[in-house]
Design a protein around this motif. Structure first.
Motif, mmCIF file in Angstrom:
data_model
loop_
_atom_site.group_PDB
_atom_site.id
_atom_site.type_symbol
_atom_site.label_atom_id
_atom_site.label_comp_id
_atom_site.label_asym_id
_atom_site.label_seq_id
_atom_site.Cartn_x
_atom_site.Cartn_y
_atom_site.Cartn_z
ATOM 1 N N GLN A 199 -114.754 41.573 -57.937
ATOM 2 C CA GLN A 199 -115.129 40.219 -57.406
ATOM 3 C C GLN A 199 -114.376 38.727 -58.044
ATOM 4 O O GLN A 199 -113.724 38.350 -57.706
ATOM 5 N N ALA A 200 -114.193 39.110 -59.373
ATOM 6 C CA ALA A 200 -113.441 38.227 -60.233
ATOM 7 C C ALA A 200 -111.886 38.525 -59.862
ATOM 8 O O ALA A 200 -111.236 37.261 -59.722
ATOM 9 N N PHE A 201 -111.395 39.597 -59.686
ATOM 10 C CA PHE A 201 -110.061 39.790 -59.350
ATOM 11 C C PHE A 201 -109.690 39.257 -57.852
ATOM 12 O O PHE A 201 -108.786 38.483 -57.842
ATOM 13 N N LEU A 202 -110.629 39.478 -57.093
ATOM 14 C CA LEU A 202 -110.277 39.063 -55.639
ATOM 15 C C LEU A 202 -110.543 37.449 -55.693
ATOM 16 O O LEU A 202 -109.718 36.669 -54.900
ATOM 17 N N HIS A 203 -111.374 37.009 -56.360
ATOM 18 C CA HIS A 203 -111.772 35.468 -56.364
ATOM 19 C C HIS A 203 -110.468 34.965 -56.979
ATOM 20 O O HIS A 203 -110.010 33.913 -56.568
ATOM 21 N N ARG A 204 -109.729 35.305 -57.882
ATOM 22 C CA ARG A 204 -108.669 34.913 -58.586
ATOM 23 C C ARG A 204 -107.603 34.550 -57.714
ATOM 24 O O ARG A 204 -106.686 33.712 -57.736
ATOM 25 N N VAL A 205 -107.553 35.717 -56.758
ATOM 26 C CA VAL A 205 -106.400 35.655 -55.983
ATOM 27 C C VAL A 205 -106.796 34.751 -54.626
ATOM 28 O O VAL A 205 -106.141 33.865 -54.056
ATOM 29 N N VAL A 206 -107.617 35.089 -53.957
ATOM 30 C CA VAL A 206 -108.334 34.634 -52.587
ATOM 31 C C VAL A 206 -108.630 33.245 -52.689
ATOM 32 O O VAL A 206 -108.391 32.440 -51.882
ATOM 33 N N ASN A 207 -109.465 32.658 -53.712
ATOM 34 C CA ASN A 207 -109.810 31.316 -53.478
ATOM 35 C C ASN A 207 -108.868 30.253 -53.776
ATOM 36 O O ASN A 207 -109.081 28.976 -53.923
ATOM 37 N N GLY A 208 -107.508 30.639 -54.110
ATOM 38 C CA GLY A 208 -106.456 29.637 -53.795
ATOM 39 C C GLY A 208 -106.268 29.215 -52.362
ATOM 40 O O GLY A 208 -105.949 28.045 -52.292
ATOM 41 N N ARG A 209 -106.796 30.216 -51.534
ATOM 42 C CA ARG A 209 -106.544 29.465 -50.118
ATOM 43 C C ARG A 209 -107.569 29.856 -49.168
ATOM 44 O O ARG A 209 -108.190 29.336 -48.129
ATOM 45 N N TRP A 250 -109.264 34.655 -44.884
ATOM 46 C CA TRP A 250 -108.107 34.311 -45.283
ATOM 47 C C TRP A 250 -107.577 33.233 -44.043
ATOM 48 O O TRP A 250 -107.529 33.924 -42.756
ATOM 49 N N PRO A 251 -107.080 31.878 -44.263
ATOM 50 C CA PRO A 251 -106.633 31.141 -42.965
ATOM 51 C C PRO A 251 -105.293 31.706 -42.427
ATOM 52 O O PRO A 251 -104.251 32.336 -43.162
ATOM 53 N N GLY A 252 -105.246 31.850 -41.109
ATOM 54 C CA GLY A 252 -104.159 32.535 -40.449
ATOM 55 C C GLY A 252 -103.328 31.367 -39.807
ATOM 56 O O GLY A 252 -103.588 30.196 -39.667
ATOM 57 N N GLY A 253 -102.067 31.637 -39.678
ATOM 58 C CA GLY A 253 -101.191 30.778 -39.087
ATOM 59 C C GLY A 253 -101.461 30.275 -37.759
ATOM 60 O O GLY A 253 -100.826 29.292 -37.049
ATOM 61 N N GLN A 254 -102.152 31.169 -36.767
ATOM 62 C CA GLN A 254 -102.255 30.890 -35.384
ATOM 63 C C GLN A 254 -103.695 30.471 -35.285
ATOM 64 O O GLN A 254 -103.999 30.390 -34.004
#
Length: 528
Positions: A418-428, A448-452
């Motif tokens: 969870q720490a690993f994922l949070h470090r990456v994912v919670n940027g966006r 994860w926010p999508g472009g469409q």
């Protein structure tokens, strides 16, 4: 303009609020008062206990023909006296003097309280003073004692026993009704009294309690009422999805509802114009700000994670392990508000569910070198395969060191992931979590926010494999759980991470990647 309140009792002229007495069974409370009962009101911190007591005081004092005199005292100032009973009684006598003057216009009692010798005979000082206060008027005295569980050891025992000693003399020689208010029910107190060289149960020291009332969280209707007051006064509406999100994220915890409202509607900067409706995205942005700032309420709860009795309940919950706690452990954690009061055992609300793993892995996250940009493709989409492959490599190289640093070692592998994922994912994006006690699994939903316009949704199911368990059965069960969670979350892809904690296994045996399916749904299985 009124505001959302996150500090101290509500003031209806200053704060949006749910009327405090609407949150209790007022008819039941009045029946207890009329029947001369001594009873308890308890609830987790910052849920509105003091507001309810003050509203009850004002109601009783506003009755016709002086039916009651009601006084409110907060005994928290006596906490610093610890087990010095004389000092504690002196602090309580001062609170009584102030309340007698300010609320009941009773200078005689105030003078008696200030002149009372609380050090020479501390074990009868409170009873003596309450007897004088009761006889100061023909109207029965109702006493509301707040923060009773702030008292320590002999000081707490002395207060409880003096109240019990005077009970038989009510209503003419002692308060007609007394309400003890705190985080925990008095029956759950385990008081370490130095003078008696033993642990005293609160129930035995205060066996005159007629009822124990628990102040609950806001209902869904209460949440909508509170937010609706802001709309009525400013014209700023909440989108239906935003109302749903506030309820789902807080489950009605009063401080959280007000804190989200304050952050969404009255941010420090930039000031959001009140003609723009509050969206679901605003709710999650506000949630993130509260967590990142480590607001006092959240920080106090997180600090409790260091306590052994909290750890015994929370660790298996975070890791999906088996129950290893006592009834007393559960009652303590429930009364803190960390878990829901009704079965099954679960974290009280998703915001707490987010705070707990973050707090336990805060140092890990800040020492991880991962960056969001490493796992996003040219179009900005998240490459979950690349992210989990990187986690496999990271876990292989660092697991022994990092799991130990996670503090909750039994849930360590899941917390490191969870720490690993949070470090990456919670940027966006964001991560939503579900914990299932006894299942040896944790459900994660990466959004994860999508472009469409539509966000991508990835399920990451974590399973723990220990000695005595079959790898094949663990994976099969994990696939069933993953596909079920994918269906529930309307996920785009599913991943099952199996942490092999069996002794004697090499990393070559633990690390693998397989493409599997269940009911026609593809799922990637990652060994770790």
């Amino acid at each position: 303009m009124r505001r959302f309140n996150t500090a101290g009792p509500v003031r209806p002229d200053e704060h949006y609020c749910v009327p405090p007495l609407d949150r209790v069974s007022l008819a039941g409370v009045m029946d207890l008062v009329r029947s001369k009962a001594y009873f308890v009101l308890h609830a987790p911190r910052q849920t509105g206990k003091t507001s309810a007591l003050l509203a009850l005081r004002d109601l009783l004092n506003g009755g016709t023909e002086g039916e009651y005199r009601c006084a409110y005292i907060n005994v928290e100032p006596a906490q610093t006296a610890r087990e010095d009973v004389g000092r504690a009684m002196g602090a309580i006598a001062t609170e009584i003097a102030l309340e007698a003057e300010d609320t009941l216009n009773d200078p005689v009692t105030a003078e008696a309280a200030r002149g009372l010798d609380t050090t020479g005979r501390p074990d009868v000082a409170l009873r003596t003073l309450l007897r004088l206060w009761t006889k100061a008027s023909d109207a029965p005295l109702v006493l509301l004692i707040d923060e009773i569980d702030a008292l320590v050891g002999d000081s707490l025992v002395s207060v409880l026993r003096q109240l019990r000693a005077g009970y038989a003399h009510r209503p003419n020689g002692f308060p007609q009704s007394v309400v003890l208010c705190g985080v925990r029910d008095v029956r759950d107190y385990r008081i370490h009294a130095s003078s008696e060289k033993e642990v005293i149960a609160g129930g035995s020291a205060f066996n005159i309690k007629a009822r124990s009332l628990r102040l609950g969280d806001f209902t869904r209707s209460d949440v909508e009422t509170l937010l609706g007051q802001h709309t009525d006064e400013t014209g700023q509406a909440f989108a239906p999805e935003a109302l749903d999100a506030v309820w789902e994220q807080t489950r009605g915890q009063p401080w959280l509802v007000n804190a989200l409202g304050r952050e969404m509607c009255f941010p420090k900067r930039p000031l959001r114009p009140h003609d723009r409706p509050i969206s679901e995205q605003d709710v999650f942005e506000a949630r993130e700000m509260l967590i990142l700032r480590r607001e006092t309420h959240l920080d106090q709860l997180a600090d409790k994670l260091r306590e052994p009795r909290v750890r015994r309940v929370i660790e298996p919950l975070l890791g999906g392990g088996d129950e290893e706690y006592s009834d007393r452990d559960f009652e303590y954690v429930r009364d803190l508000g960390l878990v829901a009061p009704d079965p099954p055992l679960r974290v009280a609300n998703p915001i707490y569910g987010e705070v707990l793993p973050r707090e336990l892995t805060w140092m890990l996250q800040h020492r991880m070198p991962q960056r969001t940009a490493w796992y996003a493709d040219a179009g900005g989409d998240l490459d979950m395969d690349r992210l989990l492959a990187a986690f496999q490599d990271f876990f292989r190289q660092n697991s022994e060191h990092w799991v130990e640093r996670a503090r909750y070692t039994e849930a360590g592998p899941q917390l490191v992931l969870q720490a690993f994922l949070h470090r990456v994912v919670n940027g966006r994006g964001r991560i939503e979590r579900e914990y299932a006690l006894g299942s040896r699994r944790v459900d994660l939903l990466v959004i994860w926010p999508g472009g469409q316009g539509r966000a991508s949704r990835f399920v990451v199911e974590c399973k723990l494999l220990k000695d005595g368990r079959s790898h094949a059965r663990t994976v099969e069960r994990g696939l069933e759980q993953t596909v079920a969670y994918m269906d529930l979350c309307d996920a785009d892809a599913g991943h099952l991470v199996v942490f092999d904690m069996r002794k004697g296994r090499t990393w070559a045996e633990k690390i693998y990647r397989e493409e599997r399916s269940r009911n026609g749904t593809p799922i990637t299985v990652w060994g770790a």
